[in-house]
Design an enzyme around this catalytic site. Structure first.
Site, short mmCIF file in Angstrom:
data_model
loop_
_atom_site.label_atom_id
_atom_site.label_comp_id
_atom_site.label_asym_id
_atom_site.label_seq_id
_atom_site.Cartn_x
_atom_site.Cartn_y
_atom_site.Cartn_z
N GLU A 272 -4.36 63.90 11.99
CA GLU A 272 -5.24 64.57 11.02
C GLU A 272 -5.99 65.73 11.66
O GLU A 272 -7.23 65.75 11.69
CB GLU A 272 -6.26 63.56 10.46
CG GLU A 272 -5.65 62.32 9.83
CD GLU A 272 -6.69 61.21 9.58
OE1 GLU A 272 -7.83 61.32 10.08
OE2 GLU A 272 -6.35 60.25 8.89
N ARG A 311 -23.19 75.79 12.60
CA ARG A 311 -22.87 75.06 13.83
C ARG A 311 -23.86 75.29 14.97
O ARG A 311 -24.28 74.33 15.61
CB ARG A 311 -21.43 75.36 14.29
CG ARG A 311 -20.37 74.91 13.27
CD ARG A 311 -18.96 75.03 13.82
NE ARG A 311 -18.72 74.06 14.86
CZ ARG A 311 -18.71 74.31 16.15
NH1 ARG A 311 -18.87 75.54 16.59
NH2 ARG A 311 -18.53 73.34 17.01
N CYS A 342 -35.50 81.53 7.11
CA CYS A 342 -36.84 81.17 7.58
C CYS A 342 -36.82 79.85 8.32
O CYS A 342 -37.36 78.84 7.85
CB CYS A 342 -37.80 81.13 6.40
SG CYS A 342 -37.85 82.72 5.59
N TYR A 370 -15.32 74.45 10.00
CA TYR A 370 -16.70 74.02 9.80
C TYR A 370 -17.64 75.23 9.71
O TYR A 370 -18.77 75.20 10.19
CB TYR A 370 -17.12 73.02 10.90
CG TYR A 370 -16.15 71.86 10.97
CD1 TYR A 370 -16.13 70.90 9.97
CD2 TYR A 370 -15.22 71.76 12.01
CE1 TYR A 370 -15.22 69.85 10.00
CE2 TYR A 370 -14.30 70.72 12.04
CZ TYR A 370 -14.31 69.78 11.04
OH TYR A 370 -13.40 68.75 11.07
C1 LIG Z 1 -13.33 65.29 10.43
C2 LIG Z 1 -12.15 64.39 10.48
C3 LIG Z 1 -10.91 64.84 10.96
C4 LIG Z 1 -10.72 66.21 11.54
O1 LIG Z 1 -11.41 66.36 12.75
P1 LIG Z 1 -11.18 67.70 13.64
O2 LIG Z 1 -12.11 67.51 14.77
O3 LIG Z 1 -11.51 68.86 12.79
O4 LIG Z 1 -9.73 67.70 14.03
C5 LIG Z 1 -9.84 63.98 10.90
N1 LIG Z 1 -9.97 62.72 10.41
C6 LIG Z 1 -11.15 62.24 9.95
C7 LIG Z 1 -11.22 60.88 9.43
C8 LIG Z 1 -12.27 63.05 9.97
O5 LIG Z 1 -13.44 62.57 9.53
#
Ligand SMILES: *Cc1c(COP(=O)(O)O)cnc(C)c1O
Length: 418
Positions: A272, A311, A342, A370
Site C-alpha cells: 500500500e 507537514r 496567524c 500529504y
Molecule cells: C497511510 C497509510 C499507508 C500509506 O503510507 P505511506 O507512508 O504514504 O506509504 C498505507 N496503509 C495504511 C493502512 C495507511 O494508513
C-alpha cells in the site's frame, strides 16, 4: 530528474514553473506525471501478478491522479467512505480496493459492501462483529483481512510510529489467533488474509522485513488452526529522501518479500505505498510577499501557509525550498520562510540560505504527498489549485477555491423578530 533548471529557470518536465505560477496563480501544487509513473514502475516492475499494489489514497487523492494510477493497473488503499467514492469517481473499481482504518462507521461499511469492496482490513474484534452484522443485513459475505500489529522493535527502529504495542492501530499479535478464529466462525465473514502497516517515512528495509517475518510466522500458525489465509498485505510506509537521506532499495525489498512469501507458499502479496508514489512528484509554488528583517533573523513571508502544506508545522518536517528563477540578483541571506497564517508554527523552513525578493517565486520541494490532502481553510484561506504536467502540457486538475466555496453550506440566522 523531473524538476530541474533549464536556462536558470526551474522546470517540471518541460514546463517552466514561473510560467505556471503566472498562469494559474500561487500557492499552486504542480505534479509531474512522469515522476508519478516512474515511481509507480519502481514497484510494478518488481511485483508480478497475482501480487497487487494498492496506492494509499490519503497521500494524494486528486481525481486525476487516482485516474492516472487506475489506468496503470493500480488498486487502492482507502481509509474512509469518502476515499472510496473518490476512487469510484476516478474510474477505479471497488473490487480493487482495500479498506483500512481504525474507526470505520456503520455507514462506511454498508457503502463499501454495497459497492463490492475487495477487502476490509479489520482492526478490532468489535469491528469484525459490526461488519458481520451489516453483511448479514445485506445478505452478502464480507472479505476480511486482519490488521495485526507486529510490534516491530523500537530499540532498533525508533522512527516507527504505528507498528508498536502502544499504538491505537491493529490487533495485538497475541490476540490475532483468537480474532481470526472468531472471524472464521462468523457466517458473513470470509477470512482472507492478514495485513500490517508499521509506520510511514521509513528509509530502510529492515523494519519491513522484521515485520514480514512475524506476519509470515502468524500466517503459518493460523493455517495450522484451519484458517485459510491466502493473502498478506505489508502496507505502505516506504520513505523518500526529503533531506538527501539515502533511499531504500525498493526492488530489493520487493524481491526479498516475495522470496520470504514463496517459502511459506500459497500467498498473494499486497503493498500500500502512498508517499513513495507521489511525494517527490510534486512541488508547492509560492510567491514572496515581503522581506521582513528582524533583530535576530530575517523573515521571508510567502503566500502559502500551513493550511496549504502542514507537514512542517505538524511534524517539524523538512522540505527543500529553492528559487524558481536561479539568478534573481538578490544577495543570499539566512532567512526563515514563513506563511501568512496567524500561528508561530506557520513556517516552511528555518535558517535557510535563499536569495529572493518581493514577487519572486519559490518551490517547496517534495510536496506531492500529504500536501493538498491535509490542506484546510484555516484563516478562511481558499485552498490552492493543482496542476498536472506531462511533457510541455500542463493540465489544471483542481481549480483554486473561490470565496463562495469558503462558506458553502453555512447558513445565516433567521431574521430577528421585532
Ligand atoms: C497511510 C497509510 C499507508 C500509506 O503510507 P505511506 O507512508 O504514504 O506509504 C498505507 N496503509 C495504511 C493502512 C495507511 O494508513
Amino acid at each position: 530528474m523531473t524538476f530541474n533548471y533549464q536556462a536558470e529557470q526551474l522546470h517540471a518536465e518541460q514546463c517552466s514553473l514561473e510560467r505556471l505560477a503566472q498562469q494559474f496563480g500561487t500557492p499552486l501544487f504542480v505534479y509531474s506525471q512522469q515522476a508519478i509513473l516512474r515511481n509507480w514502475q519502481q514497484f510494478a516492475a518488481h511485483w508480478p501478478a497475482p501480487h497487487k499494489l494498492c496506492y494509499a489514497v490519503k497521500a494524494n487523492s486528486n481525481l486525476a491522479i487516482l485516474q492516472l494510477l487506475a489506468r496503470h493497473g493500480a488498486g487502492f488503499d482507502i481509509v474512509s467512505g469518502g476515499e472510496l467514492a473518490r476512487v469510484l469517481q476516478a474510474g477505479g473499481r471497488a473490487q480493487d480496493v482495500v479498506f483500512s482504518g481504525v474507526g470505520k462507521s456503520h455507514d462506511e461499511i454498508a457503502y463499501a459492501l454495497e459497492q463490492g469492496i475487495g477487502c476490509f482490513n479489520v482492526e478490532s474484534a468489535a469491528e469484525l462483529e459490526r461488519i458481520n452484522d451489516i453483511a448479514a443485513a445485506h445478505q452478502v459475505i464480507a472479505p476480511v483481512s486482519l490488521r495485526v500489529n507486529p510490534d516491530v522493535d523500537a530499540q532498533t527502529h525508533p522512527y516507527i510510529a504505528t507498528g508498536l504495542k502502544a499504538n491505537k492501530f491493529g490487533i495485538a499479535m497475541r490476540d490475532a489467533k483468537a480474532v481470526a478464529l472468531k472471524g472464521q466462525a462468523l457466517k458473513h465473514i470470509h477470512m482472507r488474509g492478514l495485513d500490517c502497516h508499521i509506520g510511514s517515512q521509513i528509509l530502510t528495509a529492515s523494519p519491513f522485513l522484521d515485520a514480514a517475518d512475524r506476519m509470515l510466522a502468524l500466517v503459518q500458525e493460523l493455517r495450522a488452526e484451519g484458517v485459510a489465509i491466502d493473502h498478506l498485505d505489508m502496507g505502505g510506509g516506504i520513505g523518500i529522501p526529503y533531506q538527501h537521506e539515502s533511499q531504500p532499495d525498493i526492488a530489493s525489498y520487493l524481491h526479498i518479500l516475495q522470496q520470504k512469501a514463496a517459502a511459506v507458499g500459497g500467498l498473494t502479496l499486497l503493498l500500500e505505498p502512498g508517499r513513495a508514489i507521489v511525494g517527490n512528484a510534486g512541488v508547492l509554488l509560492t510567491k514572496v510577499e515581503y522581506l521582513k528583517p528582524g533583530e535576530d533573523k530575517n523573515f521571508l513571508l510567502v503566500d502559502a501557509g500551513m493550511n496549504d502544506l502542514i507537514r512542517p508545522a505538524l511534524y517539524q518536517a523538512y522540505h527543500d525550498i529553492v528559487p524558481v528563477r536561479q539568478a534573481s540578483g538578490a544577495a543570499s541571506a539566512l532567512v526563515d520562510v514563513v506563511g501568512p497564517v496567524c500561528e508561530t508554527g506557520d513556517f516552511f523552513g528555518h535558517a535557510r540560505h535563499l536569495s529572493a525578493q518581493q514577487g519572486d517565486f519559490l518551490a517547496i520541494m517534495n510536496a506531492g504527498a500529504y500536501g493538498f490532502t491535509m490542506a484546510s481553510n484555516y484563516n478562511t484561506r481558499p485552498r490552492a489549485a493543482e496542476v498536472l504536467v506531462q511533457g510541455d502540457q500542463a493540465t489544471l486538475i483542481r481549480e483554486r477555491e473561490v470565496l463562495e466555496d469558503l462558506w458553502k453550506g453555512e447558513r445565516l440566522l433567521p431574521e430577528e423578530r421585532t
